[in-house]
Enzyme design. Sequence first.
Site, PDB file in Angstrom:
ATOM      1  N   ASP A   1      -1.600  -1.532  -7.436  1.00  8.59           N
ATOM      2  CA  ASP A   1      -1.962  -2.895  -7.023  1.00  8.59           C
ATOM      3  C   ASP A   1      -1.116  -3.890  -7.792  1.00  8.59           C
ATOM      4  O   ASP A   1      -0.671  -3.626  -8.904  1.00  8.59           O
ATOM      5  CB  ASP A   1      -3.453  -3.192  -7.253  1.00  8.59           C
ATOM      6  CG  ASP A   1      -3.847  -4.480  -6.538  1.00  8.59           C
ATOM      7  OD1 ASP A   1      -3.949  -4.454  -5.298  1.00  8.59           O
ATOM      8  OD2 ASP A   1      -3.999  -5.521  -7.208  1.00  8.59           O
TER       9      ASP A   1
HETATM   10  N1  GTP Z   1       9.867  -5.013  -0.932  1.00  5.20           N
HETATM   11  C1  GTP Z   1       9.238  -5.764  -1.869  1.00  5.20           C
HETATM   12  N2  GTP Z   1       7.872  -5.724  -1.927  1.00  5.20           N
HETATM   13  C2  GTP Z   1       7.275  -6.475  -2.895  1.00  5.20           C
HETATM   14  C3  GTP Z   1       7.995  -7.286  -3.777  1.00  5.20           C
HETATM   15  N3  GTP Z   1       7.096  -7.891  -4.609  1.00  5.20           N
HETATM   16  C4  GTP Z   1       5.862  -7.473  -4.230  1.00  5.20           C
HETATM   17  N4  GTP Z   1       5.977  -6.607  -3.214  1.00  5.20           N
HETATM   18  C5  GTP Z   1       4.890  -5.928  -2.489  1.00  5.20           C
HETATM   19  O1  GTP Z   1       3.744  -6.772  -2.439  1.00  5.20           O
HETATM   20  C6  GTP Z   1       2.607  -5.923  -2.226  1.00  5.20           C
HETATM   21  C7  GTP Z   1       1.506  -6.325  -3.185  1.00  5.20           C
HETATM   22  O2  GTP Z   1       0.292  -6.132  -2.521  1.00  5.20           O
HETATM   23  P1  GTP Z   1      -0.746  -4.956  -2.904  1.00  5.20           P
HETATM   24  O3  GTP Z   1      -2.083  -5.434  -2.497  1.00  5.20           O
HETATM   25  O4  GTP Z   1      -0.534  -4.492  -4.320  1.00  5.20           O
HETATM   26  O5  GTP Z   1      -0.315  -3.699  -2.016  1.00  5.20           O
HETATM   27  P2  GTP Z   1      -0.324  -3.597  -0.442  1.00  5.20           P
HETATM   28  O6  GTP Z   1       1.045  -3.887   0.057  1.00  5.20           O
HETATM   29  O7  GTP Z   1      -1.432  -4.403   0.131  1.00  5.20           O
HETATM   30  O8  GTP Z   1      -0.574  -2.059  -0.183  1.00  5.20           O
HETATM   31  P3  GTP Z   1      -1.892  -1.256  -0.590  1.00  5.20           P
HETATM   32  O9  GTP Z   1      -1.519  -0.444  -1.814  1.00  5.20           O
HETATM   33  O10 GTP Z   1      -2.164  -0.387   0.612  1.00  5.20           O
HETATM   34  O11 GTP Z   1      -2.984  -2.251  -0.882  1.00  5.20           O
HETATM   35  C8  GTP Z   1       3.060  -4.494  -2.490  1.00  5.20           C
HETATM   36  O12 GTP Z   1       3.238  -3.822  -1.269  1.00  5.20           O
HETATM   37  C9  GTP Z   1       4.386  -4.697  -3.195  1.00  5.20           C
HETATM   38  O13 GTP Z   1       5.228  -3.582  -3.003  1.00  5.20           O
HETATM   39  C10 GTP Z   1       9.425  -7.303  -3.677  1.00  5.20           C
HETATM   40  O14 GTP Z   1      10.158  -8.011  -4.403  1.00  5.20           O
HETATM   41  N5  GTP Z   1       9.994  -6.520  -2.722  1.00  5.20           N
END
Ligand code: GTP
Length: 198
Positions: free
Chosen positions: A75
């Site tokens: 997360d």
């Molecule tokens: N490609 C990319 N993704 C980023 C970057 N910064 C943050 N993220 C993404 O932002 C999201 C943060 O949201 P989370 O709630 O942690 O994860 P999610 O995408 O909802 O996926 P789950 O684990 O299924 O909850 C993650 O998927 C990170 O990989 C970046 O610079 N590049």
Amino acid sequence: MPEAPRLILASLSASRKAMLAGAAVPFEATPSQVDEAALKVGFSGPPAALASTLALAKAQAVSSQQPDALVIGGDQLLVCGGKIYDKPRDLPEAATHLRTLSGQTHELVTAVCLVQGGAPVWTHVESAHLSMRRFSEDFLQAYLAAEAGEILHCVGAYRLEGPGAQLFTRVEGDYFTVLGLPLLALLGALRERGVLAA
Ligand SMILES: Nc1nc2c(ncn2[C@@H]2O[C@H](COP(=O)(O)OP(=O)(O)OP(=O)(O)O)[C@@H](O)[C@H]2O)c(=O)[nH]1
């Protein structure tokens, strides 16, 4: 040497999947179906504790269905000016987030954990600090148009590995942590558990 457990990533994150695949880690991906919003309501601890709680909840949800597997939960929270930001719901909200973050340094708090048999076996939290430049409204509109399909999945409405790099003057911390997974620490934990060669 006992056979290494199956490794499952409890995440929808394309970025997390890409980082593990890029590091040649053998894994499967399964979404956790955890209601993150419900877990965030009323949480009063520090962002690192909230990120760890959410990562554990995701991994434990999948582990309860696959108790023999080693499950990775992740997360990431964005903190700026003492406020925690969620992923933007739409492009207007992404624009609002970016205007607020511009000219400031924000923190990305990224948690990762391993769960097996429903029990946490390893947790880790890392932060990165990103200094976003002041940008013109013309730049912002062009950026949003170019990245419309990508940035709503990203907590900061940017992809550092893509055009999002144009937003920043400085990044302090681990690159993988910015992208959503403290990969180097995780690889060490996987080596310790025989999933990867030492
Ligand atoms: N490609 C990319 N993704 C980023 C970057 N910064 C943050 N993220 C993404 O932002 C999201 C943060 O949201 P989370 O709630 O942690 O994860 P999610 O995408 O909802 O996926 P789950 O684990 O299924 O909850 C993650 O998927 C990170 O990989 C970046 O610079 N590049």
